[in-house]
Design an enzyme around this catalytic site. Structure first.
Site, PDB file in Angstrom:
ATOM      1  N   LYS A 165      -9.405   7.649   4.563  1.00  0.00           N
ATOM      2  CA  LYS A 165      -8.863   6.695   3.590  1.00  0.00           C
ATOM      3  C   LYS A 165      -9.971   5.806   3.043  1.00  0.00           C
ATOM      4  CE  LYS A 165      -5.030   8.534   4.799  1.00  0.00           C
ATOM      5  NZ  LYS A 165      -4.450   9.615   3.982  1.00  0.00           N
ATOM      6  N   ASP A 193      -9.196  10.207   0.638  1.00  0.00           N
ATOM      7  CA  ASP A 193      -7.910   9.817   0.057  1.00  0.00           C
ATOM      8  C   ASP A 193      -7.986   8.373  -0.432  1.00  0.00           C
ATOM      9  OD1 ASP A 193      -5.310   9.478  -0.659  1.00  0.00           O
ATOM     10  OD2 ASP A 193      -4.442  10.014   1.284  1.00  0.00           O
ATOM     11  N   GLU A 218      -8.495  12.496  -3.158  1.00  0.00           N
ATOM     12  CA  GLU A 218      -7.046  12.539  -3.372  1.00  0.00           C
ATOM     13  C   GLU A 218      -6.579  11.256  -4.050  1.00  0.00           C
ATOM     14  OE1 GLU A 218      -3.983  14.664  -0.886  1.00  0.00           O
ATOM     15  OE2 GLU A 218      -3.757  12.639  -0.091  1.00  0.00           O
ATOM     16  N   ASP A 241      -1.130  13.556  -4.811  1.00  0.00           N
ATOM     17  CA  ASP A 241       0.055  13.554  -3.943  1.00  0.00           C
ATOM     18  C   ASP A 241       1.091  12.502  -4.360  1.00  0.00           C
ATOM     19  OD1 ASP A 241      -1.527  11.470  -2.949  1.00  0.00           O
ATOM     20  OD2 ASP A 241      -1.187  11.935  -0.842  1.00  0.00           O
ATOM     21  N   LYS A 265       4.537  16.116  -0.521  1.00  0.00           N
ATOM     22  CA  LYS A 265       5.210  15.257   0.456  1.00  0.00           C
ATOM     23  C   LYS A 265       6.704  15.537   0.358  1.00  0.00           C
ATOM     24  CE  LYS A 265       1.889  11.458   0.025  1.00  0.00           C
ATOM     25  NZ  LYS A 265       1.337  11.537   1.380  1.00  0.00           N
TER      26      LYS A 265
HETATM   27 MG    MG Z   1      -2.701  10.922   0.235  1.00  0.00          MG
END
Ligand code: MG
Length: 368
Positions: A165, A193, A218, A241, A265
């Site tokens: 992240k 991400d 991402e 996403d 997701k």
């Molecule tokens: Mg993600």
């Protein structure tokens, strides 16, 4: 076969460690899970789960799932749960949008259909790869040192795929990416991400400064418009996403070349039925996939694993499993669990795991 009853449970899933999203945003320490038991006149019972990743991450929240089920229940009762497309249409007519509230009912119907057919859901959907699915870690650390130590912890458990992240300060992000790449092991898959954390100029600065590393990002920006606006200004593979919600989103991303990877997701897109179409758009356009529930118990992880098993191995990058991040165990240790960083498809018909009702407490709603 007819649906004769829906019983709804609410369950708190505490996280093992407090979790921050990219850039220190959105702290969570507990997830609000909704479990749905769908009963039929054939004596077969299916289970579904909807667990948003908190209520500040994307437009979804636990109480909303339960309110949505209350609205849809009168229309769903009496339907044949094996006809998942009919259940889907009825739910879409009874409550347009609110995909995250439909996902648990869709999941329970697939569970029933699989049990009726004597097949795991993935096999019933025509897939059923038995190649163990890599689990992607979720590295929510902030400093380079913390990132190394969290990744070491995951590597000790066999993880070879990592979602790191980022999405805070530009210079800090560049330094962390360079540090992770310098210590990357052979064969590892690493996705950076951003969780929508960058503006367009911030995204371009990080992407250009790390261009020599060949990494992928991402959800670099807030919207598909942002991602489209900078698309021709960099050469980095992108995964989408949070803004991959509907089949139309998938078609736009594929048609306009906005991403090379989909992060599907299941709770976000409304369940297996809708996710399967998004998967097919991806396969038709050379787009690889990550699959995740969004959050939740081993039931949600099992659902994600079934969809992942319908994606040809070369196009399935990893699944994400929430179970390693929460302390609640609602299925008595049953169901697909982390084995050396991988999940194995259950051979039991249907979803392959049901909760211990004793672990769920009293229902919060019973329909009819
Ligand atoms: Mg993600």
């Amino acid at each position: 076969m007819k649906i004769t009853g829906l019983t709804v449970y609410q369950c708190d899933l505490p996280s093992e460690h407090p979790y921050w999203l990219s850039g220190g945003r959105l702290k969570f320490d507990c997830l609000d899970a909704t479990l749905v038991k769908v009963e039929t006149d054939a004596g077969i019972t299916g289970w579904g789960e909807g667990t948003p990743w908190g209520h500040t991450y994307v437009p979804a929240h636990g109480p909303g799932i339960r309110a949505g089920i209350e609205t849809m229940a009168p229309f769903v009762l009496g339907l044949d749960p094996r006809r998942v497309l009919e259940v889907e249409r009825v739910m879409d007519l009874a409550l347009p949008g609110h995909l995250y509230a439909k996902s648990p009912i869709d999941m329970a119907c697939w569970d029933i259909a699989g049990q009726t057919a004597g097949l795991p859901i993935a096999d019933l959907m025509g897939g059923g790869s038995r190649t163990p699915a890599r689990i992607a870690s979720s590295v929510g650390a902030k400093t380079a040192e913390e990132t190394r130590s969290v990744m070491a912890r995951y590597r000790d458990r066999g993880y070879v795929a990592h979602s790191v992240k980022i999405g805070g300060d530009v210079d800090h992000d560049i330094a962390r990416i360079r540090d992770v790449e310098a210590t990357k092991l052979p064969g590892e898959i690493i996705l950076y991400d951003v969780n929508r954390g960058w503006t367009r100029q911030q995204a371009l600065r990080v992407m250009r400064a790390t261009d020599d590393l060949g990494v992928m990002f991402e959800q670099p920006c807030e919207s598909l418009d942002d991602i489209a606006a900078i698309r021709l200004l960099h050469s980095v593979p992108v995964s989408v996403d949070e803004t991959l919600v509907t089949l139309r989103d998938a078609c736009r991303i594929a048609r306009d070349g906005l991403a090379e990877v989909f992060g599907i997701k299941l709770n976000r897109v409304g369940g297996l039925t809708k996710a399967a179409r998004i998967r097919d758009v991806a396969l038709a356009h050379g787009i690889d996939m990550f699959v995740m529930a969004t959050g939740g118990s081993v039931l949600a992880d099992a659902e994600a694993l079934h969809l992942a098993a319908t994606i040809p191995d070369p196009h399935r990058l990893a699944v994400w499993a929430c179970q390693d991040m929460i302390t609640a165990e609602i299925a008595g240790g049953r169901g697909p669990h982390n084995t050396d960083g991988h999940l194995h498809l259950p051979e039991t018909p249907g979803l392959g795991v049901h909760p211990d009702q004793g672990a769920l407490g009293d229902p919060v709603a019973i329909y009819p």
